[in-house]
Motif scaffolding. Structure first.
Motif, short mmCIF file in Angstrom:
data_model
loop_
_atom_site.label_atom_id
_atom_site.label_comp_id
_atom_site.label_asym_id
_atom_site.label_seq_id
_atom_site.Cartn_x
_atom_site.Cartn_y
_atom_site.Cartn_z
N LEU A 205 46.79 -20.70 4.66
CA LEU A 205 45.81 -21.55 3.99
C LEU A 205 44.84 -20.78 3.10
N GLY A 206 44.74 -19.48 3.28
CA GLY A 206 43.79 -18.69 2.50
C GLY A 206 42.94 -17.83 3.40
N ALA A 207 41.66 -18.20 3.54
CA ALA A 207 40.74 -17.45 4.41
C ALA A 207 39.73 -18.40 5.06
N PRO A 208 40.22 -19.37 5.84
CA PRO A 208 39.29 -20.35 6.42
C PRO A 208 38.53 -19.86 7.65
N LEU A 209 38.95 -18.75 8.26
CA LEU A 209 38.34 -18.29 9.51
C LEU A 209 37.48 -17.05 9.32
N MET A 210 36.85 -16.95 8.15
CA MET A 210 36.04 -15.76 7.86
C MET A 210 34.69 -15.77 8.56
N ALA B 88 50.98 -8.90 23.34
CA ALA B 88 50.35 -9.80 22.38
C ALA B 88 51.34 -10.25 21.29
N GLY B 89 51.10 -11.44 20.78
CA GLY B 89 51.84 -11.97 19.66
C GLY B 89 50.89 -12.51 18.62
N VAL B 90 51.38 -12.79 17.43
CA VAL B 90 50.55 -13.37 16.38
C VAL B 90 50.26 -14.82 16.75
N PRO B 91 48.99 -15.20 17.00
CA PRO B 91 48.71 -16.58 17.38
C PRO B 91 48.83 -17.52 16.19
N ALA B 92 49.10 -18.77 16.47
CA ALA B 92 49.25 -19.77 15.42
C ALA B 92 48.02 -19.83 14.52
N LEU B 93 46.84 -19.68 15.11
CA LEU B 93 45.62 -19.82 14.29
C LEU B 93 45.56 -18.74 13.22
N SER B 94 45.97 -17.51 13.54
CA SER B 94 45.94 -16.44 12.55
C SER B 94 46.99 -16.65 11.46
N VAL C 56 37.50 -25.18 -1.36
CA VAL C 56 38.89 -24.98 -1.78
C VAL C 56 38.91 -24.44 -3.20
N TRP C 57 39.65 -23.37 -3.41
CA TRP C 57 39.79 -22.77 -4.74
C TRP C 57 41.26 -22.46 -4.98
N LYS C 58 41.83 -23.07 -6.01
CA LYS C 58 43.24 -22.87 -6.38
C LYS C 58 44.16 -23.04 -5.17
N GLY C 59 43.91 -24.10 -4.42
CA GLY C 59 44.78 -24.43 -3.31
C GLY C 59 44.58 -23.60 -2.06
N ARG C 60 43.46 -22.87 -1.99
CA ARG C 60 43.19 -22.05 -0.82
C ARG C 60 41.84 -22.41 -0.21
N MET C 61 41.83 -22.49 1.11
CA MET C 61 40.57 -22.71 1.82
C MET C 61 39.84 -21.38 1.99
N ILE C 62 38.54 -21.39 1.69
CA ILE C 62 37.73 -20.18 1.83
C ILE C 62 36.45 -20.54 2.56
N THR C 63 36.18 -19.82 3.64
CA THR C 63 34.91 -19.96 4.35
C THR C 63 34.10 -18.70 4.10
N PRO C 64 33.01 -18.78 3.36
CA PRO C 64 32.24 -17.57 3.03
C PRO C 64 31.72 -16.87 4.28
N ARG C 65 31.76 -15.56 4.24
CA ARG C 65 31.22 -14.75 5.34
C ARG C 65 29.73 -14.58 5.21
N GLY C 66 29.20 -14.72 3.99
CA GLY C 66 27.77 -14.59 3.77
C GLY C 66 27.39 -13.40 2.93
N ALA D 66 27.45 -27.35 15.96
CA ALA D 66 27.09 -25.95 15.73
C ALA D 66 27.66 -25.40 14.43
N ASP D 67 28.34 -26.22 13.67
CA ASP D 67 28.90 -25.86 12.36
C ASP D 67 29.97 -24.77 12.47
N PHE D 68 30.72 -24.75 13.58
CA PHE D 68 31.88 -23.89 13.67
C PHE D 68 33.01 -24.43 12.79
N VAL D 69 33.77 -23.55 12.16
CA VAL D 69 35.11 -23.94 11.73
C VAL D 69 35.87 -24.31 13.01
N ILE D 70 36.67 -25.38 12.96
CA ILE D 70 37.35 -25.85 14.17
C ILE D 70 38.85 -25.80 13.97
#
Length: 246
Positions: free
Chosen positions: A122-127, A110-116, A231-241, A155-159
């Motif tokens: 970017l911050g935490a867009p894939l939460m 395994a390697g670190v994928p580009a998406l991770s 976006v907060w202070k230049g970072r993307m954040i997707t709330p987990r809930g 379906a409102d997925f982050v893409i």
């Protein structure tokens, strides 16, 4: 006696982002096989090795050569950027063995994928739940790709979008954006990471409405937020809930 194939993920681009396991597999290999661009990322691991490189769209040629070498008893590393099981070489190596042989040992590293990596930049867009879609239609019909984009947007997925634009695919990203805009606000945050982990790396955030295709090339990964992403202070954040204290 048959040899062995390591299918190795190099991560985003620099040695710092390679796993220890990937580095060890490259050291053990007698032969390293890969796309020329990826081989240039690991010059230190090529010294004293037999190297087989080829260009774009030569994936089957590279895999067959790796299988021939392994069948003759050699230890071979087939390299991919990111993770070899995410749009990488692992599937093709295993498909060829399943269909045609030879019976050789295969280890996917395994390697670190580009998406991770890009998400971290970017911050935490894939939460929350997300979908990953490549806009390359070399192996997948464009009509099918559009249906997948439509489904993910509805379906409102982050893409996460790989291979968003090339010199021959000028309109694909525009069509994808229009499809997403049917279900998302024009102000939806979009993160762009170009040349992730490499000296020319660029990171930016825009809106879905403001996304300019000229900003994007094949080295760019896009992350389109869902309806809750902000976006907060230049970072993307997707709330987990989580219910945060007031």
């Amino acid at each position: 006696m048959a040899g062995k194939i390591y299918v190795v993920g190099l991560g985003p681009g620099s040695e710092m982002e390679m796993t220890c396991e990937a580095q060890e597999a490259l050291r053990r290999a007698e032969v390293i096989v890969g796309y020329h661009t990826y081989l240039r990322l690991i010059p230190g691991y090529l010294k004293g090795k037999e190297v087989f490189g080829s260009g774009m769209r030569q994936e089957i040629v590279r895999c067959r050569r790796a299988l021939e070498l392994a069948a003759s008893g050699r230890t071979v590393a087939v390299v991919s950027s990111g993770d070899p099981g995410v749009y990488g070489m692992a599937g093709l190596v295993l498909e060829l063995i399943a269909q045609q042989g030879p019976e050789v040992e295969v280890e996917v590293v395994a390697g670190v994928p580009a998406l991770s990596f890009c998400a971290a930049r970017l911050g935490a867009p894939l939460m929350h739940d997300f979908a990953v879609i490549s806009l390359s239609d070399l192996l997948t019909p464009w009509e099918l790709i559009l249906r997948r984009i439509e489904a993910a947007a509805a379906a409102d997925f982050v893409i996460v979008i790989y291979n968003p634009r090339s010199s021959k695919r000028q309109r694909h990203l525009l069509e994808a954006r229009e499809q997403i805009l049917r279900h998302r606000s024009p102000q939806t945050p979009v993160g762009l990471v170009r040349a992730a982990g490499r000296p020319a790396e660029e990171v930016s955030i825009c809106t879905l409405e403001g996304l300019e295709p000229e900003q994007v090339d094949m080295q760019t990964t896009l992350i389109v937020g869902n309806s809750q992403t902000f976006v907060w202070k230049g970072r993307m954040i997707t709330p987990r809930g989580y219910r945060l204290p007031s």
